[in-house]
Design a protein around this motif. Structure first.
Motif, PDB file in Angstrom:
ATOM      1  N   LEU A 268      -7.100  -1.381  -1.257  1.00  0.00           N
ATOM      2  CA  LEU A 268      -7.912  -0.842  -0.382  1.00  0.00           C
ATOM      3  C   LEU A 268      -9.255  -0.146  -1.750  1.00  0.00           C
ATOM      4  O   LEU A 268     -10.390  -0.249  -0.848  1.00  0.00           O
TER       5      LEU A 268
ATOM      6  N   LEU B 226      -9.216  -6.082   4.713  1.00  0.00           N
ATOM      7  CA  LEU B 226      -8.305  -5.544   6.054  1.00  0.00           C
ATOM      8  C   LEU B 226     -10.078  -5.805   6.893  1.00  0.00           C
ATOM      9  O   LEU B 226      -9.361  -5.660   8.288  1.00  0.00           O
TER      10      LEU B 226
ATOM     11  N   LYS C 120     -11.530  -4.447   0.720  1.00  0.00           N
ATOM     12  CA  LYS C 120     -11.160  -3.600   2.200  1.00  0.00           C
ATOM     13  C   LYS C 120     -11.985  -5.139   2.904  1.00  0.00           C
ATOM     14  O   LYS C 120     -11.351  -4.911   4.249  1.00  0.00           O
TER      15      LYS C 120
ATOM     16  N   LEU D  84     -13.477   1.219   8.495  1.00  0.00           N
ATOM     17  CA  LEU D  84     -14.164   0.662   6.527  1.00  0.00           C
ATOM     18  C   LEU D  84     -15.768  -0.305   6.748  1.00  0.00           C
ATOM     19  O   LEU D  84     -16.328  -0.415   6.361  1.00  0.00           O
TER      20      LEU D  84
ATOM     21  N   GLN E  54       0.635  -1.492   0.187  1.00  0.00           N
ATOM     22  CA  GLN E  54      -0.019   0.032  -0.039  1.00  0.00           C
ATOM     23  C   GLN E  54       0.814   1.481  -0.204  1.00  0.00           C
ATOM     24  O   GLN E  54       0.724   1.848  -1.030  1.00  0.00           O
TER      25      GLN E  54
END
Ligand code: HEM
Ligand code: SF4
Ligand code: FES
Lengths: 245, 256
Positions: free
Chosen positions: A30, A39, A36, A100, A18
């Motif tokens: 992401l 994560l 997403k 998120l 990232q």
């Protein structure tokens, strides 16, 4: 242990990728739905590992020695540099998890602009799997109150300094109030349901699915989701009724 | 003409096209036989509407035997109605009681715009397939069947994934309108076979990218898709796709 290592490797690779610009924002992990979720799963498991440590340390009150052992544990947690560093990582993890969760939940709402007139969700899924956002929000509200009760006074004020009052005394004082005890117990129920879905879901999000081990993960998840919140809930209850003093 | 003795009230979604707002319309289905399929019941209602000079209800159907995946109807809060493992055309009226009110809606998802009434446009699925759901080959003479040996377990699992008929019930059932079950079946059926290995990284990255662009939601692992899928496509496929996707992202050392 192996899984923990795997998860950490994932997280590490993720951050390296990232932040080294190998992947731009447009094609980066992401930017995608699966990225997403990945994560989300990593932060979720990280929060689970935090719960385990937190629960262990706090359980020291059950020695019922007037908080002597517990205060030693709290002292260690408050002064050890590694723990203090992890505390910062923890706040980062919680914020990432919340951010998120919000983004995913809002995006998901947009994916169905016209809703159904009739839905029978219970026919195909657990209610708590569909209400993760709400359960999470309840946990967040609890977290704010909880941080105010203990983290704020022990870390950001000198309230506890000079040996005048220990964290254990603080707990006894806070849990004198039956409304707070009830609030803590209710929040632990939210946490239990959040974990009941979240624990196994995190493994699925990370793609860790196995014919032999997934049933084990699921059972471990159920055990964890019931046991940990139950132990947490036992703390305000036992202190309120003077069983632990 | 009477076919049986069931009388039902239907609340059906009517919508002119994707740009107009829809509404529910109530119809009476009279003299329905319990042995009819759900679609045949609609045929009876439509015939009656046509005889009365009214507009029939638009709905998709083709094979009427559970293999084409066209018969998208959200019935009483569940895709393909109250039974598991079947499509609407395989649903019989004996699953309902005389006098029931049945609510019928189209699949509802931003990525499945309504064409008319109960018929939705699922070409977003086609575009996902076109983004990578294939194996590039030089066509020539057909190869010998057992040229490439394949482990039986892998072959079986690829076959199970390939059973997906692209009906969209997974999206319709999902509270997030996620297409993960469909896409993961299409990724898995190729990723499990030796022929699919060569392009597997590009495939999963491109198909997921297309899936996101079409406006499907994010999976939260509720499992509603698996429970409602007429072909019992397993959640294991979603985990496989998550794994393939992460590995491909890390392994692919390209700036695209
Ligand atoms: C100690 C606190 C918490 C723990 C241990 C925890 C744990 C988890 C885990 C393990 C998952 C599953 C991840 C996955 O499916 O990949 C999850 C999902 C989720 N969490 Fe939490 N969580 C906590 C706090 C919160 C808070 C404060 C919020 C919101 C304000 C929240 C909102 C959500 C939502 C919405 C999901 C579902 C998202 C999805 O599956 O895509 N959580 N959580
Ligand atoms: S995965 Fe199942 S529900 Fe989804 S499109 Fe394929 S057959 Fe239909
Ligand atoms: S009409 Fe083909 S599956 Fe129902």
């Amino acid at each position: 242990m192996v899984l923990y290592f795997l998860v950490n490797t994932f997280a590490l690779e993720f951050f390296i990728n990232q932040f080294t610009g190998i992947m731009s924002k447009k094609t980066g992990l992401l930017s995608s739905s699966i990225g997403k979720k990945l994560l989300m799963g990593v932060t979720g498991l990280f929060l689970i590992s935090f719960l385990l440590v937190h629960c262990f340390i706090n359980s020291l009150i059950f020695f019922n020695d007037g908080g002597e052992t517990f205060n030693k544990g709290a002292e260690f947690m408050g002064t050890n540099w590694l723990i203090r560093t992890m505390e910062i990582v923890l706040f980062g993890g919680i914020l990432a998890h919340i951010f998120l969760a919000l983004k995913l939940t809002l995006d998901n709402r947009k994916a169905r602009p016209v809703g159904y007139e009739v839905t029978n969700g219970n026919a195909n899924s657990n209610w708590y799997s569909r209400w993760m956002g709400l359960l999470g929000t309840l946990i967040l509200m609890f977290l704010i109150i909880h941080l105010k009760h203990f983290w704020y006074v022990s870390r950001l004020t000198d309230h506890l300094d000079g040996g005048l009052e220990t964290l254990f005394d603080e707990m006894k004082e806070v849990f004198e109030n039956p409304i707070i005890v009830a609030l803590y117990c209710a929040s632990m129920i939210s946490l239990a349901y959040h974990l009941l879905h979240g624990f196994q879901s995190a493994f699925q999000s990370l793609g860790l699915n196995h014919k032999k081990y997934t049933p084990l993960i699921k059972s471990a998840g159920v055990a964890f989701s019931i046991l940990i919140p139950a132990i947490f809930a036992a703390m305000p209850i036992t202190m309120h009724f003077g069983i632990i003093e | 003409m009477s076919h049986g003795n069931m009388n039902l009230t239907l609340k059906v979604w009517k919508q002119k096209n994707k740009d107009t707002k829809g509404r529910f319309e109530t119809y009476q289905a009279k003299g329905i036989s319990p042995d009819m399929s759900f679609l045949e019941m609609f045929d009876v209602v439509n015939e009656q509407l046509i005889n009365e000079g009214k507009e029939p209800i638009a709905f998709d159907h083709d094979c009427r035997e559970g293999i084409c995946g066209m018969c998208s109807m959200y019935i009483n809060g569940r895709p393909h109605g109250p039974k598991q493992g079947i499509t609407t055309c395989q649903l019989h009226m004996r699953s309902f009681k005389d006098g029931d009110t049945i609510v019928v809606e189209p699949w509802r998802s931003a990525a499945f715009p309504v064409i008319k009434d109960l018929a939705v446009d699922r070409s977003s699925f086609d575009r996902i397939i076109a983004a990578g759901g294939f194996v590039s080959v030089n066509t020539g003479n057909a190869k010998d069947a057992n040229n490439i040996l394949i482990n039986k377990d892998d072959a079986d699992e690829a076959f199970n994934a390939a059973a997906c008929i692209g009906c969209g019930a997974c999206v319709a059932a999902c509270k997030n309108s996620s297409a993960m079950l469909f896409v993961s079946a299409k990724v898995s059926q190729l990723a499990l076979l030796p022929q699919g290995q060569i392009e597997k990284q590009d495939r999963v990255l491109n198909m997921v990218k297309q899936m996101d662009e079409e406006g499907f939601g994010n999976c939260t692992n509720t499992g509603a898709c698996e429970a409602e899928c007429p072909k019992a496509i397993s959640l294991e496929n979603i985990a496989r796709m998550n794994r393939e996707y992460s590995l491909a992202t890390f392994a692919q050392n390209k700036i695209k």
